[in-house]
Scaffold this motif. Sequence first.
Motif, PDB file in Angstrom:
ATOM      1  N   ALA A  23       0.833  -1.208   0.000  1.00 38.35           N
ATOM      2  CA  ALA A  23       0.000   0.000   0.000  1.00 38.35           C
ATOM      3  C   ALA A  23       0.868   1.260   0.000  1.00 38.35           C
ATOM      4  N   LEU A  24       1.924   1.272   0.804  1.00 34.26           N
ATOM      5  CA  LEU A  24       2.799   2.449   0.840  1.00 34.26           C
ATOM      6  C   LEU A  24       3.452   2.676  -0.513  1.00 34.26           C
ATOM      7  N   ASN A  25       3.877   1.610  -1.154  1.00 33.77           N
ATOM      8  CA  ASN A  25       4.500   1.756  -2.470  1.00 33.77           C
ATOM      9  C   ASN A  25       3.485   2.135  -3.536  1.00 33.77           C
ATOM     10  N   ALA A  26       2.268   1.613  -3.449  1.00 33.08           N
ATOM     11  CA  ALA A  26       1.228   1.937  -4.435  1.00 33.08           C
ATOM     12  C   ALA A  26       0.845   3.422  -4.382  1.00 33.08           C
ATOM     13  N   HIS A  27       0.965   4.021  -3.206  1.00 33.49           N
ATOM     14  CA  HIS A  27       0.579   5.427  -3.025  1.00 33.49           C
ATOM     15  C   HIS A  27       1.793   6.311  -2.748  1.00 33.49           C
ATOM     16  N   ARG A  28       2.944   5.848  -3.139  1.00 35.28           N
ATOM     17  CA  ARG A  28       4.209   6.528  -2.851  1.00 35.28           C
ATOM     18  C   ARG A  28       4.215   7.998  -3.272  1.00 35.28           C
ATOM     19  N   GLU A  29       3.764   8.277  -4.480  1.00 35.70           N
ATOM     20  CA  GLU A  29       3.844   9.658  -4.977  1.00 35.70           C
ATOM     21  C   GLU A  29       2.977  10.603  -4.148  1.00 35.70           C
ATOM     22  N   ARG A  30       1.766  10.205  -3.847  1.00 30.76           N
ATOM     23  CA  ARG A  30       0.873  11.067  -3.057  1.00 30.76           C
ATOM     24  C   ARG A  30       1.386  11.217  -1.628  1.00 30.76           C
ATOM     25  N   LEU A  31       1.983  10.147  -1.103  1.00 29.37           N
ATOM     26  CA  LEU A  31       2.589  10.235   0.233  1.00 29.37           C
ATOM     27  C   LEU A  31       3.754  11.222   0.219  1.00 29.37           C
ATOM     28  N   ARG A  32       4.622  11.089  -0.751  1.00 28.77           N
ATOM     29  CA  ARG A  32       5.810  11.952  -0.833  1.00 28.77           C
ATOM     30  C   ARG A  32       5.444  13.418  -0.990  1.00 28.77           C
ATOM     31  N   GLU A  33       4.352  13.664  -1.721  1.00 32.38           N
ATOM     32  CA  GLU A  33       3.931  15.043  -1.959  1.00 32.38           C
ATOM     33  C   GLU A  33       3.128  15.613  -0.790  1.00 32.38           C
ATOM     34  N   GLY A  34       2.903  14.825   0.230  1.00 32.66           N
ATOM     35  CA  GLY A  34       2.169  15.294   1.395  1.00 32.66           C
ATOM     36  C   GLY A  34       0.675  15.373   1.195  1.00 32.66           C
ATOM     37  N   GLU A  35       0.177  14.745   0.142  1.00 33.72           N
ATOM     38  CA  GLU A  35      -1.256  14.771  -0.144  1.00 33.72           C
ATOM     39  C   GLU A  35      -2.016  13.688   0.603  1.00 33.72           C
ATOM     40  N   LEU A  36      -1.297  12.677   1.075  1.00 31.96           N
ATOM     41  CA  LEU A  36      -1.958  11.498   1.617  1.00 31.96           C
ATOM     42  C   LEU A  36      -1.285  11.033   2.903  1.00 31.96           C
ATOM     43  N   ARG A  37      -2.106  10.587   3.823  1.00 31.22           N
ATOM     44  CA  ARG A  37      -1.652   9.892   5.026  1.00 31.22           C
ATOM     45  C   ARG A  37      -2.278   8.502   4.956  1.00 31.22           C
ATOM     46  N   VAL A  38      -1.505   7.474   5.231  1.00 34.76           N
ATOM     47  CA  VAL A  38      -2.019   6.104   5.246  1.00 34.76           C
ATOM     48  C   VAL A  38      -2.123   5.654   6.694  1.00 34.76           C
ATOM     49  N   THR A  39      -3.311   5.220   7.077  1.00 28.97           N
ATOM     50  CA  THR A  39      -3.532   4.686   8.416  1.00 28.97           C
ATOM     51  C   THR A  39      -3.827   3.204   8.288  1.00 28.97           C
ATOM     52  N   ILE A  40      -3.024   2.407   8.954  1.00 27.00           N
ATOM     53  CA  ILE A  40      -3.123   0.948   8.888  1.00 27.00           C
ATOM     54  C   ILE A  40      -3.701   0.445  10.204  1.00 27.00           C
ATOM     55  N   LEU A  41      -4.830  -0.234  10.124  1.00 31.13           N
ATOM     56  CA  LEU A  41      -5.454  -0.806  11.314  1.00 31.13           C
ATOM     57  C   LEU A  41      -5.040  -2.256  11.422  1.00 31.13           C
ATOM     58  N   THR A  42      -4.517  -2.626  12.573  1.00 35.44           N
ATOM     59  CA  THR A  42      -4.065  -3.997  12.779  1.00 35.44           C
ATOM     60  C   THR A  42      -4.353  -4.431  14.216  1.00 35.44           C
ATOM     61  N   ASP A  43      -4.501  -5.722  14.405  1.00 40.47           N
ATOM     62  CA  ASP A  43      -4.620  -6.258  15.755  1.00 40.47           C
ATOM     63  C   ASP A  43      -3.419  -7.141  16.078  1.00 40.47           C
ATOM     64  N   ALA A  44      -2.422  -7.122  15.219  1.00 41.50           N
ATOM     65  CA  ALA A  44      -1.199  -7.914  15.400  1.00 41.50           C
ATOM     66  C   ALA A  44      -0.131  -7.051  16.070  1.00 41.50           C
ATOM     67  N   ALA A  77       4.407  11.716   5.057  1.00 37.88           N
ATOM     68  CA  ALA A  77       5.676  12.373   4.774  1.00 37.88           C
ATOM     69  C   ALA A  77       5.609  13.791   5.326  1.00 37.88           C
ATOM     70  N   GLU A  78       6.685  14.194   5.935  1.00 38.66           N
ATOM     71  CA  GLU A  78       6.763  15.526   6.495  1.00 38.66           C
ATOM     72  C   GLU A  78       7.459  16.438   5.495  1.00 38.66           C
ATOM     73  N   ALA A  79       6.947  17.629   5.343  1.00 37.47           N
ATOM     74  CA  ALA A  79       7.539  18.588   4.410  1.00 37.47           C
ATOM     75  C   ALA A  79       9.012  18.814   4.739  1.00 37.47           C
ATOM     76  N   GLY A  80       9.851  18.762   3.738  1.00 38.53           N
ATOM     77  CA  GLY A  80      11.271  19.010   3.916  1.00 38.53           C
ATOM     78  C   GLY A  80      12.073  17.810   4.375  1.00 38.53           C
ATOM     79  N   ARG A  81      11.410  16.723   4.700  1.00 39.08           N
ATOM     80  CA  ARG A  81      12.114  15.509   5.135  1.00 39.08           C
ATOM     81  C   ARG A  81      12.209  14.565   3.946  1.00 39.08           C
ATOM     82  N   PRO A  82      13.407  14.170   3.568  1.00 36.79           N
ATOM     83  CA  PRO A  82      13.548  13.293   2.403  1.00 36.79           C
ATOM     84  C   PRO A  82      12.908  11.926   2.632  1.00 36.79           C
ATOM     85  N   VAL A  83      12.242  11.429   1.599  1.00 36.99           N
ATOM     86  CA  VAL A  83      11.606  10.115   1.631  1.00 36.99           C
ATOM     87  C   VAL A  83      12.308   9.249   0.606  1.00 36.99           C
ATOM     88  N   GLY A  84      12.768   8.090   1.052  1.00 33.57           N
ATOM     89  CA  GLY A  84      13.497   7.196   0.168  1.00 33.57           C
ATOM     90  C   GLY A  84      12.589   6.296  -0.630  1.00 33.57           C
TER      91      GLY A  84
END
Length: 87
Positions: A23-44, A77-84
């Motif tokens: 999921a993070l890789n599928a939405h990488r561009e929107r995450l990097r641009e700060g347009e998207l936050r991904v929230t993962i719900l887990t019970d593990a 992704a935080e503005a100004g912080r490089p994302v690999g």
Amino acid sequence: MNTLTLDIRGQICPSALLTALRALNAHRERLREGELRVTILTDARDATETIPEAAGNMGYCVRVTAEQGTYAISVWAEAGRPVGGGP
């Protein structure tokens, strides 16, 4: 910022980690641009260590919260912080 919620409750690692990374890789561009936050719900509980570590290594900011047996792992992704790249 939009939020994508990924509900992977019932999955254990490594399946939970792989699903989250996909999921993070599928939405990488929107995450990097700060347009998207991904929230993962887990019970593990293991996933609350593996997913934040992997996302942090990719350069994302990560926060884990717990409520009623469910963990919410927020990744953004935080503005100004490089994302690999992905693993």
